[in-house]
Design a protein around this motif. Sequence first.
Motif, PDB file in Angstrom:
ATOM      1  N   GLY A   3      16.962  84.416  55.573  1.00 65.06           N
ATOM      2  CA  GLY A   3      15.547  84.626  55.338  1.00 65.06           C
ATOM      3  C   GLY A   3      14.797  84.539  56.647  1.00 65.06           C
ATOM      4  N   ALA A   4      13.497  84.709  56.592  1.00 64.29           N
ATOM      5  CA  ALA A   4      12.698  84.700  57.814  1.00 64.29           C
ATOM      6  C   ALA A   4      12.787  83.360  58.532  1.00 64.29           C
ATOM      7  N   GLU A   5      12.768  82.266  57.805  1.00 66.74           N
ATOM      8  CA  GLU A   5      12.800  80.952  58.425  1.00 66.74           C
ATOM      9  C   GLU A   5      13.955  80.107  57.924  1.00 66.74           C
ATOM     10  N   TYR A   6      14.962  80.725  57.352  1.00 68.15           N
ATOM     11  CA  TYR A   6      16.129  80.001  56.854  1.00 68.15           C
ATOM     12  C   TYR A   6      17.363  80.852  57.080  1.00 68.15           C
ATOM     13  N   LYS A   7      18.388  80.252  57.640  1.00 67.21           N
ATOM     14  CA  LYS A   7      19.644  80.965  57.840  1.00 67.21           C
ATOM     15  C   LYS A   7      20.774  80.043  57.452  1.00 67.21           C
ATOM     16  N   GLU A   8      21.858  80.630  56.926  1.00 65.77           N
ATOM     17  CA  GLU A   8      23.010  79.851  56.495  1.00 65.77           C
ATOM     18  C   GLU A   8      24.265  80.538  57.003  1.00 65.77           C
ATOM     19  N   TYR A   9      25.176  79.752  57.579  1.00 64.14           N
ATOM     20  CA  TYR A   9      26.393  80.311  58.154  1.00 64.14           C
ATOM     21  C   TYR A   9      27.613  79.536  57.675  1.00 64.14           C
ATOM     22  N   LYS A  10      28.665  80.247  57.304  1.00 63.75           N
ATOM     23  CA  LYS A  10      29.938  79.614  56.973  1.00 63.75           C
ATOM     24  C   LYS A  10      30.676  79.341  58.278  1.00 63.75           C
ATOM     25  N   VAL A  11      31.321  78.175  58.366  1.00 68.13           N
ATOM     26  CA  VAL A  11      32.045  77.781  59.565  1.00 68.13           C
ATOM     27  C   VAL A  11      33.538  77.756  59.240  1.00 68.13           C
ATOM     28  N   VAL A  13      37.567  77.351  60.813  1.00 72.13           N
ATOM     29  CA  VAL A  13      38.441  76.897  61.887  1.00 72.13           C
ATOM     30  C   VAL A  13      39.852  77.280  61.460  1.00 72.13           C
ATOM     31  N   ASN A  14      40.529  78.053  62.291  1.00 74.39           N
ATOM     32  CA  ASN A  14      41.871  78.550  61.957  1.00 74.39           C
ATOM     33  C   ASN A  14      41.887  79.227  60.591  1.00 74.39           C
ATOM     34  N   GLN A  15      40.886  80.034  60.336  1.00 81.48           N
ATOM     35  CA  GLN A  15      40.735  80.811  59.112  1.00 81.48           C
ATOM     36  C   GLN A  15      40.546  79.947  57.871  1.00 81.48           C
ATOM     37  N   GLN A  16      40.233  78.666  58.040  1.00 84.02           N
ATOM     38  CA  GLN A  16      39.952  77.761  56.926  1.00 84.02           C
ATOM     39  C   GLN A  16      38.457  77.421  56.951  1.00 84.02           C
ATOM     40  N   LEU A  17      37.804  77.558  55.800  1.00 90.44           N
ATOM     41  CA  LEU A  17      36.389  77.212  55.712  1.00 90.44           C
ATOM     42  C   LEU A  17      36.239  75.695  55.812  1.00 90.44           C
ATOM     43  N   VAL A  18      35.472  75.231  56.796  1.00 90.83           N
ATOM     44  CA  VAL A  18      35.247  73.792  56.951  1.00 90.83           C
ATOM     45  C   VAL A  18      33.878  73.372  56.444  1.00 90.83           C
ATOM     46  N   GLY A  19      33.015  74.334  56.177  1.00 94.95           N
ATOM     47  CA  GLY A  19      31.701  74.004  55.646  1.00 94.95           C
ATOM     48  C   GLY A  19      30.674  75.064  55.965  1.00 94.95           C
ATOM     49  N   VAL A  20      29.444  74.715  55.676  1.00 98.91           N
ATOM     50  CA  VAL A  20      28.311  75.623  55.890  1.00 98.91           C
ATOM     51  C   VAL A  20      27.255  74.877  56.681  1.00 98.91           C
ATOM     52  N   ILE A  21      26.727  75.528  57.694  1.00100.16           N
ATOM     53  CA  ILE A  21      25.593  74.967  58.426  1.00100.16           C
ATOM     54  C   ILE A  21      24.374  75.836  58.140  1.00100.16           C
ATOM     55  N   SER A  22      23.224  75.213  58.175  1.00103.66           N
ATOM     56  CA  SER A  22      21.988  75.922  57.879  1.00103.66           C
ATOM     57  C   SER A  22      20.968  75.640  58.958  1.00103.66           C
ATOM     58  N   TRP A  23      20.047  76.575  59.105  1.00101.50           N
ATOM     59  CA  TRP A  23      18.960  76.433  60.056  1.00101.50           C
ATOM     60  C   TRP A  23      17.678  76.672  59.297  1.00101.50           C
ATOM     61  N   LYS A  24      16.733  75.765  59.478  1.00102.08           N
ATOM     62  CA  LYS A  24      15.454  75.924  58.810  1.00102.08           C
ATOM     63  C   LYS A  24      14.348  75.636  59.794  1.00102.08           C
ATOM     64  N   GLN A  49      23.142  74.017  67.032  1.00 99.46           N
ATOM     65  CA  GLN A  49      24.172  74.590  66.173  1.00 99.46           C
ATOM     66  C   GLN A  49      25.542  73.987  66.519  1.00 99.46           C
ATOM     67  N   GLU A  50      25.804  73.793  67.798  1.00102.13           N
ATOM     68  CA  GLU A  50      27.083  73.251  68.244  1.00102.13           C
ATOM     69  C   GLU A  50      27.318  71.847  67.703  1.00102.13           C
ATOM     70  N   GLU A  51      26.270  71.018  67.679  1.00107.73           N
ATOM     71  CA  GLU A  51      26.402  69.666  67.145  1.00107.73           C
ATOM     72  C   GLU A  51      26.750  69.690  65.656  1.00107.73           C
ATOM     73  N   ALA A  52      26.130  70.599  64.911  1.00109.79           N
ATOM     74  CA  ALA A  52      26.402  70.708  63.476  1.00109.79           C
ATOM     75  C   ALA A  52      27.844  71.153  63.224  1.00109.79           C
ATOM     76  N   ILE A  53      28.310  72.117  63.996  1.00110.54           N
ATOM     77  CA  ILE A  53      29.692  72.605  63.850  1.00110.54           C
ATOM     78  C   ILE A  53      30.677  71.497  64.203  1.00110.54           C
ATOM     79  N   GLU A  54      30.416  70.799  65.292  1.00 99.21           N
ATOM     80  CA  GLU A  54      31.294  69.699  65.721  1.00 99.21           C
ATOM     81  C   GLU A  54      31.384  68.632  64.633  1.00 99.21           C
ATOM     82  N   PHE A  55      30.246  68.331  64.001  1.00 99.56           N
ATOM     83  CA  PHE A  55      30.255  67.339  62.928  1.00 99.56           C
ATOM     84  C   PHE A  55      31.139  67.801  61.769  1.00 99.56           C
ATOM     85  N   LEU A  56      31.000  69.065  61.364  1.00102.18           N
ATOM     86  CA  LEU A  56      31.824  69.575  60.262  1.00102.18           C
ATOM     87  C   LEU A  56      33.311  69.469  60.577  1.00102.18           C
TER      88      LEU A  56
END
Length: 97
Positions: A3-11, A13-24, A49-56
């Motif tokens: 959306g205009a002020e919301y984005k969601e990305y699947k993360v 690692v090695n073709q395995q979904l580790v989670g979803v990060i969002s930006w608002k 974004q990097e901190e969120a991915i690292e946490f996941l």
Amino acid sequence: MDGAEYKEYKVFVNQQLVGVISWKGELKTSERCWYTTASDGNLRYFQTQEEAIEFLINDPLKSTNELSAKLKAEANKLIDIAEEIEESSDPQSQDHC
């Protein structure tokens, strides 16, 4: 979702979904942040974004919760099997002509 002020990305690692990060971002304020839901179900917020991915990737509760989820899924399968057996052995549930 994008959306205009919301984005969601699947993360992945090695073709395995580790989670979803969002930006608002809030239009009325300068507050814009990345966040994700930790494996304990609580939201965690990050500056980048990097901190969120690292946490996941390194979520310390992840392995415990994955095991718990697998055990719950197996328990539900066993409950379904038990209900099927119970229904098939119940003479009232069978059609006698």
